[in-house]
Design a protein around this motif. Structure first.
Motif, short mmCIF file in Angstrom:
data_model
loop_
_atom_site.label_atom_id
_atom_site.label_comp_id
_atom_site.label_asym_id
_atom_site.label_seq_id
_atom_site.Cartn_x
_atom_site.Cartn_y
_atom_site.Cartn_z
N ARG A 183 17.92 -0.55 10.14
CA ARG A 183 17.80 0.89 9.92
C ARG A 183 18.57 1.26 8.66
O ARG A 183 19.44 0.52 8.22
N GLY A 184 18.23 2.38 8.05
CA GLY A 184 18.95 2.86 6.88
C GLY A 184 18.14 2.90 5.61
O GLY A 184 18.59 3.49 4.62
N ALA A 185 16.96 2.27 5.58
CA ALA A 185 16.13 2.31 4.38
C ALA A 185 15.36 3.64 4.32
O ALA A 185 15.12 4.30 5.33
N VAL A 186 14.98 4.00 3.09
CA VAL A 186 14.09 5.14 2.86
C VAL A 186 12.79 4.60 2.28
O VAL A 186 12.81 3.83 1.31
N LEU A 187 11.67 4.98 2.87
CA LEU A 187 10.37 4.48 2.45
C LEU A 187 9.63 5.51 1.61
O LEU A 187 9.63 6.71 1.94
N LEU A 219 7.35 1.47 -1.64
CA LEU A 219 8.69 1.07 -2.05
C LEU A 219 9.70 1.47 -0.97
O LEU A 219 9.46 2.41 -0.21
N ALA A 220 10.79 0.74 -0.92
CA ALA A 220 11.89 1.10 -0.03
C ALA A 220 13.17 1.17 -0.83
O ALA A 220 13.43 0.34 -1.71
N LEU A 221 13.98 2.17 -0.56
CA LEU A 221 15.32 2.31 -1.13
C LEU A 221 16.32 1.81 -0.11
O LEU A 221 16.34 2.28 1.04
N VAL A 222 17.16 0.85 -0.53
CA VAL A 222 18.11 0.24 0.38
C VAL A 222 19.50 0.32 -0.23
O VAL A 222 19.72 -0.14 -1.37
N GLU A 223 20.43 0.89 0.49
CA GLU A 223 21.82 0.97 0.02
C GLU A 223 22.49 -0.37 0.21
O GLU A 223 22.48 -0.94 1.30
N GLY A 268 23.83 -0.02 -6.60
CA GLY A 268 24.28 0.48 -5.31
C GLY A 268 23.11 0.77 -4.38
O GLY A 268 23.25 0.72 -3.16
N VAL A 269 21.98 1.11 -4.98
CA VAL A 269 20.72 1.28 -4.23
C VAL A 269 19.70 0.34 -4.84
O VAL A 269 19.44 0.38 -6.05
N GLU A 270 19.12 -0.53 -4.01
CA GLU A 270 18.09 -1.46 -4.47
C GLU A 270 16.71 -0.88 -4.15
O GLU A 270 16.49 -0.34 -3.06
N VAL A 271 15.79 -1.00 -5.10
CA VAL A 271 14.41 -0.61 -4.88
C VAL A 271 13.63 -1.89 -4.52
O VAL A 271 13.50 -2.79 -5.34
N VAL A 272 13.15 -1.95 -3.28
CA VAL A 272 12.43 -3.12 -2.79
C VAL A 272 10.95 -2.80 -2.74
O VAL A 272 10.54 -1.81 -2.14
N ASP A 273 10.15 -3.64 -3.40
CA ASP A 273 8.70 -3.45 -3.41
C ASP A 273 8.10 -4.07 -2.15
O ASP A 273 8.22 -5.27 -1.92
N LEU A 274 7.46 -3.25 -1.34
CA LEU A 274 6.84 -3.71 -0.10
C LEU A 274 5.34 -3.94 -0.27
O LEU A 274 4.63 -4.17 0.71
N PRO A 308 12.62 8.20 6.31
CA PRO A 308 13.44 7.07 6.75
C PRO A 308 12.56 6.01 7.41
O PRO A 308 11.48 6.30 7.93
N ALA A 309 13.03 4.77 7.38
CA ALA A 309 12.28 3.67 7.98
C ALA A 309 13.23 2.73 8.71
O ALA A 309 14.36 2.51 8.27
N VAL A 310 12.74 2.20 9.82
CA VAL A 310 13.45 1.17 10.55
C VAL A 310 12.55 -0.06 10.65
O VAL A 310 11.33 0.04 10.54
N VAL A 311 13.18 -1.22 10.81
CA VAL A 311 12.44 -2.48 10.90
C VAL A 311 12.70 -3.12 12.24
O VAL A 311 13.85 -3.40 12.60
N LEU A 312 11.62 -3.35 12.99
CA LEU A 312 11.70 -4.09 14.24
C LEU A 312 11.16 -5.49 13.96
O LEU A 312 9.99 -5.64 13.61
N ASP A 313 12.00 -6.48 14.11
CA ASP A 313 11.67 -7.86 13.73
C ASP A 313 11.22 -8.65 14.96
O ASP A 313 12.02 -8.97 15.83
N ALA A 314 9.92 -8.98 15.00
CA ALA A 314 9.37 -9.83 16.06
C ALA A 314 8.84 -11.13 15.48
O ALA A 314 7.97 -11.77 16.07
N SER A 315 9.34 -11.53 14.30
CA SER A 315 8.79 -12.69 13.60
C SER A 315 8.99 -13.98 14.39
O SER A 315 8.12 -14.87 14.36
N ALA A 316 10.09 -14.11 15.12
CA ALA A 316 10.31 -15.34 15.90
C ALA A 316 9.28 -15.46 17.01
O ALA A 316 8.74 -16.55 17.27
N ARG A 317 8.99 -14.36 17.68
CA ARG A 317 7.98 -14.39 18.75
C ARG A 317 6.59 -14.66 18.17
O ARG A 317 5.81 -15.43 18.73
#
Length: 257
Positions: free
Chosen positions: A230-234, A252-256, A15-21, A100-109
């Motif tokens: 938005r919604g991850a915990v770092l 690490l990030a916790l993602v629901e 239910g919560v994934e641990v993502v290695d950053l 808490p952490a948010v991601v702003l995605d500018a990868s296309a630019r």
């Protein structure tokens, strides 16, 4: 069931994934290269002490050598002259390392312009879609640059005029550091500033403004594409080096899910 027990249960059942950053740390890890006459950091190196042999028949271990700012690492305020009276990495309150952490995605630019700079208007547009920046949280700035992390030259992307990597404009860096309640900035590039930031006013504005405001930096992150806007915990875990300006870190990030 307690809150912590619920968290552990959610991690166990998916239910919560641990993502290695965190980028793997090795002799091949790209490092910052400053021009002369400035001194440069030591790259990561392992030196074997023993490996199940006469030097130690039942154990394997190594010494390692590395700079504080090698690989995925944490910048403490004292790293920059504007924060010289601030915290070293051992003085960072543990409660600020979970946020808490948010991601702003500018990868296309950034894919079409390696010198792309994030401006205040880009952040305002993101907020209009996703809500306000998190109080006491991290802004993670995704540019897709982690795809280059296996190649030092591609990662630094330098020519005769210097490095060309995406970053944040001086005006936006000042605004984020001084006018928002963020605790820090995380990026995929070798440092929190753009490759051309040596020529900005002030030079290296993300370092200057964020660390001068008692905030933090995280660099050479990866897997930001696996996080929601938005919604991850770092969770950032630098070594508590007394007097240290920073440290390699496991992030690490916790993602629901």
């Amino acid at each position: 069931m307690s809150v912590l027990a619920q968290l552990l249960s959610a991690v166990r059942d998916g239910g919560v994934e641990v993502v290695d950053l965190t980028a793997p740390l090795s002799e091949r890890t790209p490092i910052l290269k400053l021009p002369e006459p400035f001194a440069n950091t030591t790259p990561f190196r392992l030196r074997e002490i023993s490996r199940y042999d006469d030097r130690g028949p039942a154990w394997y271990w190594n010494d390692f050598e590395a700079g504080e700012h090698v690989g995925t690492h944490f910048d403490a305020p004292v790293h920059w002259v504007t924060g010289r009276d601030g915290e070293d990495v051992a003085q960072v309150p543990p409660g600020r390392l979970v946020a808490p952490a948010v991601v702003l995605d500018a990868s296309a630019r950034a894919a079409t312009d390696p010198d792309f700079l994030l401006e205040i208007e880009h952040v305002r547009d993101w907020e209009a879609e996703h809500g306000p920046l998190p109080d006491g949280g991290w802004l993670l700035y995704r540019t897709g640059w982690d795809a280059r992390a296996g190649d030092q030259d591609a990662f630094l992307n330098a020519d005769d005029t210097g490095p060309h990597t995406p970053g944040i404009s001086p005006e936006c860096a000042r605004w984020l550091a001084e006018e928002t309640r963020l605790v820090g900035l995380g990026v995929e590039t070798v440092g929190t500033d753009a490759g051309a930031a040596h020529g900005f006013e002030p030079p290296f504005p993300c370092h200057s403004y964020f660390l001068g405001a008692g905030k933090y930096g995280l660099t050479q992150l990866r897997n930001l594409d696996r996080l929601p806007a938005r919604g991850a915990v770092l969770l950032a875990s630098p070594l508590p080096i007394v007097g240290g300006s920073g440290s390699p870190a496991r992030v690490l990030a916790l993602v629901e899910r």
